[in-house]
Write a protein that holds these residues in place. Sequence first.
Motif, PDB file in Angstrom:
ATOM      1  N   GLU A   1     -32.015 -11.120 -49.727  1.00 32.41           N
ATOM      2  CA  GLU A   1     -31.243 -10.326 -48.773  1.00 32.41           C
ATOM      3  C   GLU A   1     -30.640 -11.278 -47.740  1.00 32.41           C
ATOM      4  O   GLU A   1     -31.116 -11.367 -46.616  1.00 32.41           O
ATOM      5  CB  GLU A   1     -32.145  -9.312 -48.080  1.00 32.41           C
ATOM      6  CG  GLU A   1     -32.657  -8.239 -49.004  1.00 32.41           C
ATOM      7  CD  GLU A   1     -32.028  -6.890 -48.691  1.00 32.41           C
ATOM      8  OE1 GLU A   1     -31.434  -6.751 -47.603  1.00 32.41           O
ATOM      9  OE2 GLU A   1     -32.128  -5.985 -49.532  1.00 32.41           O
TER      10      GLU A   1
ATOM     11  N   GLY B   1     -27.884 -11.273 -45.969  1.00 32.61           N
ATOM     12  CA  GLY B   1     -27.364 -10.672 -44.735  1.00 32.61           C
ATOM     13  C   GLY B   1     -28.484 -10.328 -43.770  1.00 32.61           C
ATOM     14  O   GLY B   1     -28.407 -10.616 -42.565  1.00 32.61           O
ATOM     15  N   THR B   2     -29.550  -9.707 -44.316  1.00 30.23           N
ATOM     16  CA  THR B   2     -30.687  -9.347 -43.475  1.00 30.23           C
ATOM     17  C   THR B   2     -31.317 -10.587 -42.865  1.00 30.23           C
ATOM     18  O   THR B   2     -31.650 -10.618 -41.673  1.00 30.23           O
ATOM     19  CB  THR B   2     -31.738  -8.602 -44.330  1.00 30.23           C
ATOM     20  OG1 THR B   2     -31.095  -7.519 -44.981  1.00 30.23           O
ATOM     21  CG2 THR B   2     -32.878  -8.086 -43.483  1.00 30.23           C
TER      22      THR B   2
ATOM     23  N   PHE C   1     -30.705 -12.869 -34.287  1.00 31.88           N
ATOM     24  CA  PHE C   1     -31.253 -12.136 -33.144  1.00 31.88           C
ATOM     25  C   PHE C   1     -32.597 -12.690 -32.677  1.00 31.88           C
ATOM     26  O   PHE C   1     -32.965 -12.523 -31.523  1.00 31.88           O
ATOM     27  CB  PHE C   1     -31.347 -10.638 -33.463  1.00 31.88           C
ATOM     28  CG  PHE C   1     -30.002  -9.975 -33.482  1.00 31.88           C
ATOM     29  CD1 PHE C   1     -29.271  -9.852 -32.302  1.00 31.88           C
ATOM     30  CD2 PHE C   1     -29.443  -9.519 -34.661  1.00 31.88           C
ATOM     31  CE1 PHE C   1     -28.017  -9.262 -32.297  1.00 31.88           C
ATOM     32  CE2 PHE C   1     -28.187  -8.926 -34.677  1.00 31.88           C
ATOM     33  CZ  PHE C   1     -27.479  -8.803 -33.487  1.00 31.88           C
TER      34      PHE C   1
ATOM     35  N   TRP D   1     -33.532 -10.231 -18.313  1.00 32.98           N
ATOM     36  CA  TRP D   1     -33.749  -8.850 -17.879  1.00 32.98           C
ATOM     37  C   TRP D   1     -35.029  -8.749 -17.035  1.00 32.98           C
ATOM     38  O   TRP D   1     -35.102  -7.968 -16.089  1.00 32.98           O
ATOM     39  CB  TRP D   1     -33.792  -7.956 -19.119  1.00 32.98           C
ATOM     40  CG  TRP D   1     -33.822  -6.470 -18.886  1.00 32.98           C
ATOM     41  CD1 TRP D   1     -34.783  -5.618 -19.333  1.00 32.98           C
ATOM     42  CD2 TRP D   1     -32.857  -5.660 -18.208  1.00 32.98           C
ATOM     43  NE1 TRP D   1     -34.463  -4.339 -18.958  1.00 32.98           N
ATOM     44  CE2 TRP D   1     -33.295  -4.321 -18.270  1.00 32.98           C
ATOM     45  CE3 TRP D   1     -31.647  -5.940 -17.538  1.00 32.98           C
ATOM     46  CZ2 TRP D   1     -32.595  -3.263 -17.697  1.00 32.98           C
ATOM     47  CZ3 TRP D   1     -30.948  -4.885 -16.964  1.00 32.98           C
ATOM     48  CH2 TRP D   1     -31.411  -3.574 -17.043  1.00 32.98           C
TER      49      TRP D   1
ATOM     50  N   MET E   1     -35.039 -10.002 -13.034  1.00 35.79           N
ATOM     51  CA  MET E   1     -34.496  -9.168 -11.961  1.00 35.79           C
ATOM     52  C   MET E   1     -35.582  -8.358 -11.276  1.00 35.79           C
ATOM     53  O   MET E   1     -35.338  -7.789 -10.222  1.00 35.79           O
ATOM     54  CB  MET E   1     -33.454  -8.204 -12.539  1.00 35.79           C
ATOM     55  CG  MET E   1     -32.234  -8.889 -13.099  1.00 35.79           C
ATOM     56  SD  MET E   1     -31.108  -7.606 -13.654  1.00 35.79           S
ATOM     57  CE  MET E   1     -30.370  -8.348 -15.049  1.00 35.79           C
ATOM     58  N   GLU E   2     -36.754  -8.268 -11.895  1.00 37.02           N
ATOM     59  CA  GLU E   2     -37.798  -7.442 -11.312  1.00 37.02           C
ATOM     60  C   GLU E   2     -39.170  -8.076 -11.566  1.00 37.02           C
ATOM     61  O   GLU E   2     -39.947  -7.583 -12.387  1.00 37.02           O
ATOM     62  CB  GLU E   2     -37.736  -6.040 -11.918  1.00 37.02           C
ATOM     63  CG  GLU E   2     -38.293  -4.967 -11.011  1.00 37.02           C
ATOM     64  CD  GLU E   2     -37.989  -3.573 -11.564  1.00 37.02           C
ATOM     65  OE1 GLU E   2     -36.980  -3.423 -12.270  1.00 37.02           O
ATOM     66  OE2 GLU E   2     -38.776  -2.663 -11.285  1.00 37.02           O
TER      67      GLU E   2
ATOM     68  N   TRP F   1     -43.186  -4.888 -13.898  1.00 36.86           N
ATOM     69  CA  TRP F   1     -42.243  -4.476 -14.944  1.00 36.86           C
ATOM     70  C   TRP F   1     -41.553  -5.654 -15.593  1.00 36.86           C
ATOM     71  O   TRP F   1     -41.229  -5.596 -16.786  1.00 36.86           O
ATOM     72  CB  TRP F   1     -41.264  -3.454 -14.380  1.00 36.86           C
ATOM     73  CG  TRP F   1     -42.021  -2.301 -13.790  1.00 36.86           C
ATOM     74  CD1 TRP F   1     -42.052  -1.941 -12.474  1.00 36.86           C
ATOM     75  CD2 TRP F   1     -42.906  -1.403 -14.468  1.00 36.86           C
ATOM     76  NE1 TRP F   1     -42.890  -0.869 -12.306  1.00 36.86           N
ATOM     77  CE2 TRP F   1     -43.427  -0.516 -13.501  1.00 36.86           C
ATOM     78  CE3 TRP F   1     -43.310  -1.271 -15.801  1.00 36.86           C
ATOM     79  CZ2 TRP F   1     -44.327   0.498 -13.824  1.00 36.86           C
ATOM     80  CZ3 TRP F   1     -44.200  -0.260 -16.117  1.00 36.86           C
ATOM     81  CH2 TRP F   1     -44.702   0.603 -15.142  1.00 36.86           C
TER      82      TRP F   1
ATOM     83  N   GLY G   1     -43.844  -6.714 -18.111  1.00 37.56           N
ATOM     84  CA  GLY G   1     -43.796  -5.740 -19.205  1.00 37.56           C
ATOM     85  C   GLY G   1     -42.642  -6.030 -20.157  1.00 37.56           C
ATOM     86  O   GLY G   1     -42.799  -5.969 -21.380  1.00 37.56           O
ATOM     87  N   VAL G   2     -41.482  -6.363 -19.575  1.00 34.03           N
ATOM     88  CA  VAL G   2     -40.313  -6.689 -20.407  1.00 34.03           C
ATOM     89  C   VAL G   2     -40.603  -7.933 -21.246  1.00 34.03           C
ATOM     90  O   VAL G   2     -40.294  -7.978 -22.447  1.00 34.03           O
ATOM     91  CB  VAL G   2     -39.062  -6.905 -19.523  1.00 34.03           C
ATOM     92  CG1 VAL G   2     -37.922  -7.498 -20.333  1.00 34.03           C
ATOM     93  CG2 VAL G   2     -38.641  -5.585 -18.882  1.00 34.03           C
TER      94      VAL G   2
ATOM     95  N   VAL H   1     -42.791  -6.998 -24.153  1.00 28.12           N
ATOM     96  CA  VAL H   1     -42.013  -6.342 -25.208  1.00 28.12           C
ATOM     97  C   VAL H   1     -41.212  -7.376 -25.999  1.00 28.12           C
ATOM     98  O   VAL H   1     -41.182  -7.364 -27.230  1.00 28.12           O
ATOM     99  CB  VAL H   1     -41.063  -5.276 -24.607  1.00 28.12           C
ATOM    100  CG1 VAL H   1     -40.059  -4.788 -25.641  1.00 28.12           C
ATOM    101  CG2 VAL H   1     -41.872  -4.091 -24.063  1.00 28.12           C
TER     102      VAL H   1
ATOM    103  N   THR I   1     -41.667  -8.142 -29.927  1.00 29.20           N
ATOM    104  CA  THR I   1     -40.500  -8.003 -30.804  1.00 29.20           C
ATOM    105  C   THR I   1     -40.271  -9.288 -31.587  1.00 29.20           C
ATOM    106  O   THR I   1     -40.055  -9.267 -32.796  1.00 29.20           O
ATOM    107  CB  THR I   1     -39.245  -7.676 -29.972  1.00 29.20           C
ATOM    108  OG1 THR I   1     -39.504  -6.519 -29.180  1.00 29.20           O
ATOM    109  CG2 THR I   1     -38.037  -7.439 -30.860  1.00 29.20           C
TER     110      THR I   1
ATOM    111  N   ARG J   1     -40.985 -10.619 -40.303  1.00 27.16           N
ATOM    112  CA  ARG J   1     -39.983 -10.067 -41.227  1.00 27.16           C
ATOM    113  C   ARG J   1     -39.116 -11.187 -41.815  1.00 27.16           C
ATOM    114  O   ARG J   1     -38.791 -11.169 -42.994  1.00 27.16           O
ATOM    115  CB  ARG J   1     -39.090  -9.061 -40.484  1.00 27.16           C
ATOM    116  CG  ARG J   1     -39.778  -7.765 -40.142  1.00 27.16           C
ATOM    117  CD  ARG J   1     -39.979  -6.890 -41.375  1.00 27.16           C
ATOM    118  NE  ARG J   1     -38.728  -6.551 -42.032  1.00 27.16           N
ATOM    119  CZ  ARG J   1     -38.546  -6.608 -43.344  1.00 27.16           C
ATOM    120  NH1 ARG J   1     -39.508  -6.977 -44.144  1.00 27.16           N
ATOM    121  NH2 ARG J   1     -37.371  -6.274 -43.855  1.00 27.16           N
TER     122      ARG J   1
END
Lengths: 121, 132
Positions: free
Chosen positions: A64, A66-67, A74, A85, A88-89, A93, A96-97, A100, A104, A111
């Motif tokens: 695959e 393309g995948t 990304f 992101w 800024m805080e 939080w 927390g970002v 995440v 991810t 994968r």
Amino acid sequence: MNDALANAIIGGALVLAAVTGVFSYLRRPTPRLVVAAVLMVASAVLVQAVVAAVSLINGERPQELGTFIGYLFFSVLVLPAAFAWARMEPGRWGNGVLAVGCLTLSVMIVRLQQVWDVTGG
Amino acid sequence: MAEPTNTGFGRVLVAVYATFAVAATARAGVQLATRFEQAPVAYLLSALAAVVYIVATVALARAGPAARQTATAAVTFEFVGVLAIGTLSVLNPTAFPDETVWSDYGRGYAFIPLVLPLVGLYWLRRTAGTRR
């Protein structure tokens, strides 16, 4: 694909997800050492993308394509985006970002390995 | 006064939405580009899911009443979408030959697609201020 590097990235990202999770719980700003570790993992992802791109240029082909290229592209962006992101805080939080983002990233690298291992004929 | 949806917990929510926007867009892009003719309807629905995530992400990341309305509509649509596509894919698996973000209620994504719209609606309500 370099499995040692990929595994190191997955391990590092999972550890950092836990660490930033703890600092989120404590409502503390992200310590500089942790920020440095995030940037190190981000650099390792970039190295891995270059290595994988060279393999592609040398004719190795996951089934695959393309995948694979999507994940590769990304995976390089996810930590820088999360970092920008989160900045800024700072505190609960922002951490927390980062958590995440690290989670991810680890899923994306898993994968990426899976897609790579299914090589086309 | 309504509070912004993009700070505090909302910042983490936007990050998760952005992740799904990218994941769904990339997946739909590959499906449409490489094998659209195999299951046009399923892949178009996959693309629709991607658009919904993009709209929800942008709307949640912006402050203001118009963005709030857009976000509420997108997140509501998302919830209906994951329930509808989830149910269709369970009842009629052959109609969805490979995974979309909403297949089997988002099982391929740890069921986050099923929970995310509920969290989103909760957050929109929580930040809505005096209107209850």
